[in-house]
Design a protein around this motif. Structure first.
Motif, PDB file in Angstrom:
ATOM      1  N   LYS A  90     -17.615 -16.309  32.426  1.00 39.97           N
ATOM      2  CA  LYS A  90     -17.824 -17.137  31.256  1.00 39.97           C
ATOM      3  C   LYS A  90     -19.197 -17.652  30.909  1.00 39.97           C
ATOM      4  CE  LYS A  90     -14.498 -20.373  30.618  1.00 39.97           C
ATOM      5  NZ  LYS A  90     -13.746 -21.807  30.687  1.00 39.97           N
ATOM      6  N   LYS A  95     -17.904 -18.534  26.261  1.00 35.46           N
ATOM      7  CA  LYS A  95     -16.941 -17.338  25.742  1.00 35.46           C
ATOM      8  C   LYS A  95     -16.726 -16.525  26.833  1.00 35.46           C
ATOM      9  CE  LYS A  95     -18.162 -12.913  23.111  1.00 35.46           C
ATOM     10  NZ  LYS A  95     -19.238 -12.388  22.308  1.00 35.46           N
TER      11      LYS A  95
ATOM     12  N   SER B  33      -6.039 -19.393  24.669  1.00 34.31           N
ATOM     13  CA  SER B  33      -7.056 -18.260  24.237  1.00 34.31           C
ATOM     14  C   SER B  33      -6.053 -16.990  24.202  1.00 34.31           C
ATOM     15  CB  SER B  33      -8.031 -17.958  25.418  1.00 34.31           C
ATOM     16  OG  SER B  33      -8.827 -19.138  25.503  1.00 34.31           O
ATOM     17  N   TYR B  35      -6.019 -12.729  23.706  1.00 30.68           N
ATOM     18  CA  TYR B  35      -6.761 -11.468  24.410  1.00 30.68           C
ATOM     19  C   TYR B  35      -6.042 -10.248  23.899  1.00 30.68           C
ATOM     20  CZ  TYR B  35      -9.433 -14.617  27.079  1.00 30.68           C
ATOM     21  OH  TYR B  35     -10.020 -15.756  27.705  1.00 30.68           O
ATOM     22  N   GLN B  44      -9.963  -7.981  25.372  1.00 29.44           N
ATOM     23  CA  GLN B  44     -10.999  -8.303  24.548  1.00 29.44           C
ATOM     24  C   GLN B  44     -10.587  -9.752  23.912  1.00 29.44           C
ATOM     25  OE1 GLN B  44     -13.843  -6.498  23.597  1.00 29.44           O
ATOM     26  NE2 GLN B  44     -13.377  -5.168  25.325  1.00 29.44           N
ATOM     27  N   PHE B  45     -11.456 -10.708  23.582  1.00 30.16           N
ATOM     28  CA  PHE B  45     -11.211 -12.062  23.393  1.00 30.16           C
ATOM     29  C   PHE B  45     -11.148 -11.912  21.622  1.00 30.16           C
ATOM     30  CE2 PHE B  45     -11.152 -16.421  23.300  1.00 30.16           C
ATOM     31  CZ  PHE B  45     -12.198 -16.907  22.169  1.00 30.16           C
ATOM     32  N   GLN B  48      -9.684 -18.650  20.611  1.00 29.62           N
ATOM     33  CA  GLN B  48      -9.218 -19.805  21.240  1.00 29.62           C
ATOM     34  C   GLN B  48      -8.879 -20.932  20.337  1.00 29.62           C
ATOM     35  OE1 GLN B  48     -12.143 -22.351  23.540  1.00 29.62           O
ATOM     36  NE2 GLN B  48     -11.032 -21.386  25.281  1.00 29.62           N
ATOM     37  N   GLY B  58     -13.394 -14.057  18.614  1.00 27.87           N
ATOM     38  CA  GLY B  58     -14.422 -12.910  18.730  1.00 27.87           C
ATOM     39  C   GLY B  58     -14.466 -11.909  17.611  1.00 27.87           C
TER      40      GLY B  58
END
Lengths: 108, 112
Positions: A90, A95, B33, B35, B44-45, B48, B58
């Protein structure tokens, strides 16, 4: 260059062996997570670290903030430890960045 | 106390279609969140949600959108599906944006 890297990518061990998985990162972080993902996708959080060392059963996680490096150790490995181990950080901006994962297979 | 739940567990779509994935956070959590995890890769984000707003995003195209409801549950919508959208979609919840995230079991999407 990925911001979070792990080594090794794949690991095969005999039951009972001591296992180390490494994670290095290049960004400023507020915390580092070690996650375990079994076949089928479910993810379990193992540790959250911001400094030092944590131990839970046969699992030990360490982090060196200055060197931007963390390790996950498994003592007396067992076939049920077979999974993908993911390091996630984090960042200081909240992020979350995941490493590519280390696939561990423990053979009886 | 139920943890994070996601639905459906598996989904098959064809190119060009639209899909909606759903996530219910762990009780007491207000942040969700999303992913994307392609086969053999780390998650991979995507984005959120907190207080019904997208707080972070992202590197995903606008085809990926989301929503959070007053009960904190969330949806991930993907329009104009591409073959490359085939992946495991993971939802994670936390209390506020800075706390430990708890992951759901994921929705496995296959685009044919």
């Amino acid at each position: 260059k990925n911001e979070v890297e792990q080594s090794p990518q794949n690991l095969t061990a005999q039951e009972g062996e001591f296992i180390t998985i490494n994670c290095s990162y290049s960004v400023g972080i507020s915390a580092l997570h070690w996650l375990q993902q079994h076949p089928g996708g479910g993810i379990v959080s193992l540790f959250m670290l911001s400094s030092g060392k944590k131990k839970h059963g046969r699992l030990i996680a360490t982090i060196n903030i200055q060197e931007k490096h963390s390790s996950l150790h498994i003592t007396a490995s067992h076939p049920r430890d077979s999974a993908v181990y993911i390091c996630a950080v984090k960042t200081s901006y909240d992020k979350v960045i995941f490493g590519p994962g280390t696939s561990l297979s423990v053979i009886p | 106390d139920a943890g994070v739940t996601q639905s459906p567990t598996h989904l098959i779509k064809t190119r060009g279609q639209q899909v909606t994935l759903r996530c219910s956070p762990k009780s007491g959590h207000d942040t969700v969140s999303w992913y994307q995890q392609a086969l053999g890769q780390g998650p991979q984000f995507i984005f959120q949600y907190y207080e019904e707003e997208e707080r972070q995003r992202g590197n995903f195209p606008d085809r990926f959108s989301g929503h959070q409801y007053p009960n904190y549950s969330s949806e991930l919508n993907v329009n104009a599906l591409l073959l490359g959208d085939s992946a495991l979609y993971l939802c994670a919840s936390s209390f506020c944006t800075q706390e430990t995230q708890y992951f759901g079991p994921g929705t496995r999407l296959l685009v044919l």
